[in-house]
Scaffold this motif. Structure first.
Motif, mmCIF file in Angstrom:
data_model
loop_
_atom_site.group_PDB
_atom_site.id
_atom_site.type_symbol
_atom_site.label_atom_id
_atom_site.label_comp_id
_atom_site.label_asym_id
_atom_site.label_seq_id
_atom_site.Cartn_x
_atom_site.Cartn_y
_atom_site.Cartn_z
ATOM 1 N N ASP A 186 23.316 54.373 42.376
ATOM 2 C CA ASP A 186 24.679 54.057 42.133
ATOM 3 C C ASP A 186 25.372 54.557 40.920
ATOM 4 O O ASP A 186 25.394 54.192 39.908
ATOM 5 C CB ASP A 186 24.929 52.588 42.352
ATOM 6 C CG ASP A 186 26.150 52.167 42.619
ATOM 7 O OD1 ASP A 186 27.107 52.928 42.771
ATOM 8 O OD2 ASP A 186 26.421 51.046 43.023
ATOM 9 N N LEU A 187 26.351 55.599 41.328
ATOM 10 C CA LEU A 187 27.084 56.178 40.375
ATOM 11 C C LEU A 187 28.480 55.962 40.595
ATOM 12 O O LEU A 187 29.589 56.645 40.176
ATOM 13 C CB LEU A 187 26.925 57.867 40.423
ATOM 14 C CG LEU A 187 25.656 58.269 39.972
ATOM 15 C CD1 LEU A 187 25.284 59.751 40.201
ATOM 16 C CD2 LEU A 187 25.155 57.887 38.573
ATOM 17 N N SER A 188 28.956 54.936 41.387
ATOM 18 C CA SER A 188 30.413 54.647 41.499
ATOM 19 C C SER A 188 31.167 54.505 40.157
ATOM 20 O O SER A 188 30.725 53.971 39.308
ATOM 21 C CB SER A 188 30.463 53.595 42.441
ATOM 22 O OG SER A 188 30.079 52.300 42.035
ATOM 23 N N ASN A 189 32.533 54.653 40.416
ATOM 24 C CA ASN A 189 33.488 54.390 39.080
ATOM 25 C C ASN A 189 33.317 55.201 37.960
ATOM 26 O O ASN A 189 33.176 54.781 36.733
ATOM 27 C CB ASN A 189 33.565 53.015 38.672
ATOM 28 C CG ASN A 189 34.042 52.050 40.053
ATOM 29 O OD1 ASN A 189 34.692 52.466 40.797
ATOM 30 N ND2 ASN A 189 33.467 50.807 40.012
ATOM 31 N N ASN A 190 32.444 56.578 38.301
ATOM 32 C CA ASN A 190 32.577 57.306 36.923
ATOM 33 C C ASN A 190 33.457 58.381 37.309
ATOM 34 O O ASN A 190 33.827 58.681 38.453
ATOM 35 C CB ASN A 190 31.171 57.789 37.087
ATOM 36 C CG ASN A 190 30.085 56.989 36.554
ATOM 37 O OD1 ASN A 190 30.102 56.476 35.371
ATOM 38 N ND2 ASN A 190 29.450 56.135 37.142
ATOM 39 N N ASP B 99 25.261 48.855 34.476
ATOM 40 C CA ASP B 99 26.706 49.073 34.828
ATOM 41 C C ASP B 99 27.551 48.549 33.633
ATOM 42 O O ASP B 99 27.407 47.657 32.840
ATOM 43 C CB ASP B 99 26.876 47.993 36.045
ATOM 44 C CG ASP B 99 26.232 48.274 37.237
ATOM 45 O OD1 ASP B 99 25.676 49.344 37.374
ATOM 46 O OD2 ASP B 99 26.295 47.426 38.015
ATOM 47 N N SER C 6 21.313 51.770 38.766
ATOM 48 C CA SER C 6 22.724 51.508 38.930
ATOM 49 C C SER C 6 23.388 52.149 37.620
ATOM 50 O O SER C 6 22.950 51.205 36.487
ATOM 51 C CB SER C 6 23.050 50.238 39.329
ATOM 52 O OG SER C 6 24.547 50.150 39.287
ATOM 53 N N VAL D 182 27.195 52.163 37.326
ATOM 54 C CA VAL D 182 28.392 52.151 37.710
ATOM 55 C C VAL D 182 29.332 52.079 36.417
ATOM 56 O O VAL D 182 28.886 51.344 35.603
ATOM 57 C CB VAL D 182 28.550 50.948 38.461
ATOM 58 C CG1 VAL D 182 30.165 50.567 38.672
ATOM 59 C CG2 VAL D 182 27.686 50.925 39.686
#
Length: 373
Positions: free
Chosen positions: A368-372, A314, A344, A346
């Motif tokens: 988890d590839l969130s906030n990309n 992250d 992850s 992130v």
């Protein structure tokens, strides 16, 4: 008819009182809780003053087991300052060692009749100004009489202390590492502006903590990690390490890892090289490289890691050896880790998932590839 007799604490036997003390101590037994330092300072300094009996149970050689010790300069000093502001001024009256201005131990207000000597419970000394100073010698002396300590927190983020070199930290570690099992968990929070905390003496002492299983370090110079790992590598019970330096400064090479390490978390580091995990730390299961700068090729050290199940990157970026930024999408080679189940990424600035990831991690189950973008 109901029994209206009232039972006082004096009627309780030692085993019941010790159970009550353990219940109260549970508030600081989890050092991750923000209030742990404040609660421990209250517990350590107030309860032994209730009466002689409580003082004996909680004092040196007493029946109470101080399994968790939290030395928080911030909370020790905060309480000292509050005492100094009391109208009667009793907290800053001189102790047996001399006047307050000369650095004698500060005395709290007198305890209840029959209480134990108040000065035996203090870490601080008053200064000429409004700030008290936590004395390393007092901390070590107190710890030496408390039996087997299993968890030690040393929070020096407030600079009002004299833990200025390796010898003082070494002495505290030696005093805490008593009993057949010794110290199990150690948390070191660094001294921002408070002088050098570590040194060769304290580094070597870490290697003598044979029962150490968990080491959490935050706010120390980034060179601390590389300097201590050669000593830590001999600890067969060390399974978890987490390290966050005071600042990201220069590329760091991780020379080795403890053979039985299962969890490693590194934050805010510029990593130049990792040791080959498959041969050096074959039991590693969780690896977190958070907000780090990774020189291209560093992750190759994870290839073939037999037990690695979770990889978290992250906020981490790739760099060239010269420090130039690289896009994750251009990373053509990922370490072949067939056992990784969780990945992850992130906040890594990804616009798409590198194809090499799918090929290198065939067992991937959670991504988890969130906030990309």
């Amino acid at each position: 008819m109901c029994d209206e007799r009232v039972t006082s604490c004096d009627d309780l036997d030692d085993s019941v009182l010790l159970h009550v003390f353990r219940f109260l101590a549970a508030e600081h037994d989890d050092p991750a809780v923000v209030s742990a330092g404040r609660h421990f300072a209250w517990f350590r300094r107030s309860l032994p003053l209730v009466c002689r009996r409580w003082g004996r149970l909680l004092g040196p050689g007493g029946k109470f087991s101080w399994s968790t010790v939290v030395v928080s300069v911030e909370h020790e000093v905060a309480r000292a300052v509050r005492k100094r502001l009391e109208p009667n001024g009793s907290a800053t009256s001189p102790g047996p060692g001399g006047s307050a201005a000369a650095g004698g131990l500060a005395q709290p207000a007198a305890g209840l009749p029959g209480s134990s000597p108040p000065s035996s419970n203090l870490f601080k000394r008053p200064s000429l100004g409004s700030r008290a100073t936590v004395r390393s010698a007092s901390v070590v002396s107190w710890a030496e009489g408390r039996g087997e300590v299993r968890s030690l927190v040393l929070d020096l983020s407030n600079p009002a202390h004299d833990f200025s070199g390796g010898h003082t930290v070494e002495a505290l570690l030696r005093a805490s590492n008593r009993g057949p099992r010794g110290l199990r968990t150690l948390r070191l929070n660094g001294a921002a502006g408070g002088g050098r905390v570590g040194g060769p003496d304290s580094y070597e002492m870490l290697g003598r903590l044979r029962g150490l299983a968990e080491l959490y370090v935050n706010g120390l110079p980034q060179g601390f990690l590389a300097a201590t790992l050669p000593y830590l590598s001999s600890l067969t019970g060390l399974t978890s390490i987490a390290f966050t330096p005071e600042a990201l400064q220069f590329p760091v090479t991780i020379p080795t890892l403890p053979a039985c390490l299962r969890s490693l978390s590194l934050t805010q580091l510029w990593l130049n090289k990792l040791p080959p995990v498959a041969s050096v730390a074959p039991q590693l299961e969780e690896l977190a490289l958070l907000r780090c700068c990774l020189v291209e090729g560093v992750l190759d050290a994870l290839s073939g890691a037999p037990r690695l199940r979770e990889l978290r990157l992250d906020g981490t970026s790739l760099t060239t050896h010269a420090g130039g930024l690289l896009d994750w999408e251009r990373c053509r080679s990922w370490p072949a880790c067939r056992g990784v189940r969780v990945l992850s990424l992130v906040g890594c600035g990804l616009s798409r998932l590198p194809a090499a990831v799918v090929l290198a991690l065939p067992g991937l189950q959670q991504l988890d590839l969130s906030n990309n973008p």
